[in-house]
Design an enzyme around this catalytic site. Sequence first.
Site, mmCIF file in Angstrom:
data_model
loop_
_atom_site.group_PDB
_atom_site.id
_atom_site.type_symbol
_atom_site.label_atom_id
_atom_site.label_comp_id
_atom_site.label_asym_id
_atom_site.label_seq_id
_atom_site.Cartn_x
_atom_site.Cartn_y
_atom_site.Cartn_z
ATOM 1 C CB ALA A 135 14.796 59.694 -32.237
ATOM 2 N N GLY A 171 16.552 61.882 -27.839
ATOM 3 C CA GLY A 171 15.708 62.986 -28.296
ATOM 4 C C GLY A 171 14.812 63.544 -27.201
ATOM 5 C CD GLU A 212 19.198 65.198 -28.998
ATOM 6 O OE1 GLU A 212 18.471 64.231 -29.331
ATOM 7 O OE2 GLU A 212 20.152 65.580 -29.684
ATOM 8 C CD GLU A 247 21.408 60.502 -28.505
ATOM 9 O OE1 GLU A 247 22.107 60.461 -27.479
ATOM 10 O OE2 GLU A 247 20.431 61.262 -28.644
HETATM 11 N N1 CO8 Z 1 12.378 53.891 -29.945
HETATM 12 C C1 CO8 Z 1 11.521 52.909 -30.259
HETATM 13 N N2 CO8 Z 1 10.910 52.128 -29.330
HETATM 14 C C2 CO8 Z 1 11.207 52.359 -28.043
HETATM 15 C C3 CO8 Z 1 12.108 53.346 -27.644
HETATM 16 C C4 CO8 Z 1 12.703 54.156 -28.662
HETATM 17 N N3 CO8 Z 1 13.531 55.158 -28.381
HETATM 18 N N4 CO8 Z 1 12.198 53.336 -26.302
HETATM 19 C C5 CO8 Z 1 11.384 52.358 -25.877
HETATM 20 N N5 CO8 Z 1 10.789 51.756 -26.936
HETATM 21 C C6 CO8 Z 1 9.839 50.651 -26.895
HETATM 22 C C7 CO8 Z 1 10.508 49.328 -26.613
HETATM 23 O O1 CO8 Z 1 11.071 48.790 -27.788
HETATM 24 C C8 CO8 Z 1 9.374 48.516 -26.072
HETATM 25 O O2 CO8 Z 1 8.585 48.045 -27.137
HETATM 26 P P1 CO8 Z 1 7.993 46.533 -27.116
HETATM 27 O O3 CO8 Z 1 7.039 46.520 -25.953
HETATM 28 O O4 CO8 Z 1 7.304 46.401 -28.440
HETATM 29 O O5 CO8 Z 1 9.143 45.608 -26.919
HETATM 30 C C9 CO8 Z 1 8.542 49.525 -25.321
HETATM 31 O O6 CO8 Z 1 8.931 50.817 -25.799
HETATM 32 C C10 CO8 Z 1 8.775 49.506 -23.815
HETATM 33 O O7 CO8 Z 1 10.177 49.616 -23.618
HETATM 34 P P2 CO8 Z 1 11.030 48.574 -22.720
HETATM 35 O O8 CO8 Z 1 10.375 47.237 -22.712
HETATM 36 O O9 CO8 Z 1 12.451 48.634 -23.209
HETATM 37 O O10 CO8 Z 1 10.878 49.241 -21.282
HETATM 38 P P3 CO8 Z 1 11.927 49.167 -20.083
HETATM 39 O O11 CO8 Z 1 11.228 49.711 -18.907
HETATM 40 O O12 CO8 Z 1 12.512 47.794 -19.991
HETATM 41 O O13 CO8 Z 1 13.104 50.157 -20.516
HETATM 42 C C11 CO8 Z 1 14.035 52.200 -21.402
HETATM 43 C C12 CO8 Z 1 12.865 51.539 -20.673
HETATM 44 C C13 CO8 Z 1 15.293 52.149 -20.515
HETATM 45 C C14 CO8 Z 1 13.658 53.633 -21.699
HETATM 46 C C15 CO8 Z 1 14.317 51.418 -22.708
HETATM 47 O O14 CO8 Z 1 13.103 51.271 -23.440
HETATM 48 C C16 CO8 Z 1 15.320 52.063 -23.611
HETATM 49 O O15 CO8 Z 1 16.515 51.970 -23.361
HETATM 50 N N6 CO8 Z 1 14.832 52.747 -24.701
HETATM 51 C C17 CO8 Z 1 15.704 53.363 -25.664
HETATM 52 C C18 CO8 Z 1 16.274 54.628 -25.121
HETATM 53 C C19 CO8 Z 1 17.211 55.253 -26.114
HETATM 54 O O16 CO8 Z 1 18.243 54.679 -26.468
HETATM 55 N N7 CO8 Z 1 16.869 56.454 -26.594
HETATM 56 C C20 CO8 Z 1 17.679 57.182 -27.521
HETATM 57 C C21 CO8 Z 1 17.286 56.855 -28.918
HETATM 58 S S1 CO8 Z 1 18.370 57.609 -30.072
HETATM 59 C C22 CO8 Z 1 17.855 59.200 -30.123
HETATM 60 O O17 CO8 Z 1 16.975 59.641 -29.438
HETATM 61 C C23 CO8 Z 1 18.598 60.040 -31.093
HETATM 62 C C24 CO8 Z 1 17.955 61.442 -31.255
HETATM 63 C C25 CO8 Z 1 18.505 62.100 -32.473
HETATM 64 C C26 CO8 Z 1 18.047 61.395 -33.706
HETATM 65 C C27 CO8 Z 1 18.690 61.919 -34.918
HETATM 66 C C28 CO8 Z 1 18.156 61.185 -36.126
HETATM 67 C C29 CO8 Z 1 19.153 60.977 -37.180
#
Ligand code: CO8
Length: 259
Positions: free
Chosen positions: A65, A110, A113, A133
């Site tokens: 998400a 997400g 999921e 999460e």
């Molecule tokens: N949300 C927002 N932006 C994201 C997300 C995300 N989940 N994932 C990646 N991005 C963005 C980064 O911020 C980055 O943006 P920018 O270029 O502006 O800095 C861009 O995408 C590229 O990402 P990275 O530079 O981080 O790329 P890497 O190759 O270094 O890393 C990863 C890739 C490992 C996937 C890394 O981006 C990461 O860890 N992302 C987050 C993953 C995560 O934690 N996902 C779970 C989120 S929580 C969730 O899904 C809960 C679901 C239920 C929600 C319920 C609501 C109440």
Amino acid sequence: MEYNFLKIATEGNISILTISAPKTLNALNSVILKEMDDFISSLDCNNCRCLVITGDGEKSFVAGADISEMANLDAAQGQTFGAQGAMVFRKIETLPIPVIAAVNGFALGGGCELAMACDIRICSDNARFGQPEVGLGIIPGFSGTVRMARLIGMGMAKELIYTGRNVKADEALRIGLVNAVYPQAELMAKAIEMAAKIAANAPIAVRYAKQCINNEYDMTADEAIAYESGTFGQCFATEDQKNGMAAFLNKGKCEFQGK
Ligand code: CO8
């Protein structure tokens, strides 16, 4: 219908939904969830016999998400956002036709999921699954705590959700999170091949099979057996059953009409 974050393609009676938000590795925000809801709700399941869901690019299926949208939510807003995702994923899970997740990279939070809400998961060799999460101060909110334990067992689901660690494709295969792993370049062809195999079968029978497997999960054994028997009987009210069995007996092949 026009979408900003979805690409829709059709191959025969197979639909392909590609989630496309390259700047955030296809992370799901409320606009994308709304577009997914609109698409799923408008899908003509009489013509479409199988849906494939994938992510744009070669790096990410869905990286979760959208964290920037969630960062400042209060409890009530968090519940609303979680409920929106859960509702869309439940629509996918209960869509009359089978849904295949072609996981082409990160399937985190997400994204994992979403894959688990699909009937079948296959992935590329660079795929990474996980529920990170708790490292963000939340829990899986799009039904991950519900589906992961059902899919891979309580012990492994608890480990993955409590640690938040990532799972590579080979481990995902070993623990039953995916059915098969392919080189990235072959993934979509393999997904479409599987979808075409499903689509060539009797569509009403395939629907009934999905309905049975989904609905029987929460029944007692006796209820489930009775439910299957009743549904099995309904198959004999279809032309597909008559034509399919006649074709077999005549050593031919049936082109099922879904009637
Ligand atoms: N949300 C927002 N932006 C994201 C997300 C995300 N989940 N994932 C990646 N991005 C963005 C980064 O911020 C980055 O943006 P920018 O270029 O502006 O800095 C861009 O995408 C590229 O990402 P990275 O530079 O981080 O790329 P890497 O190759 O270094 O890393 C990863 C890739 C490992 C996937 C890394 O981006 C990461 O860890 N992302 C987050 C993953 C995560 O934690 N996902 C779970 C989120 S929580 C969730 O899904 C809960 C679901 C239920 C929600 C319920 C609501 C109440």
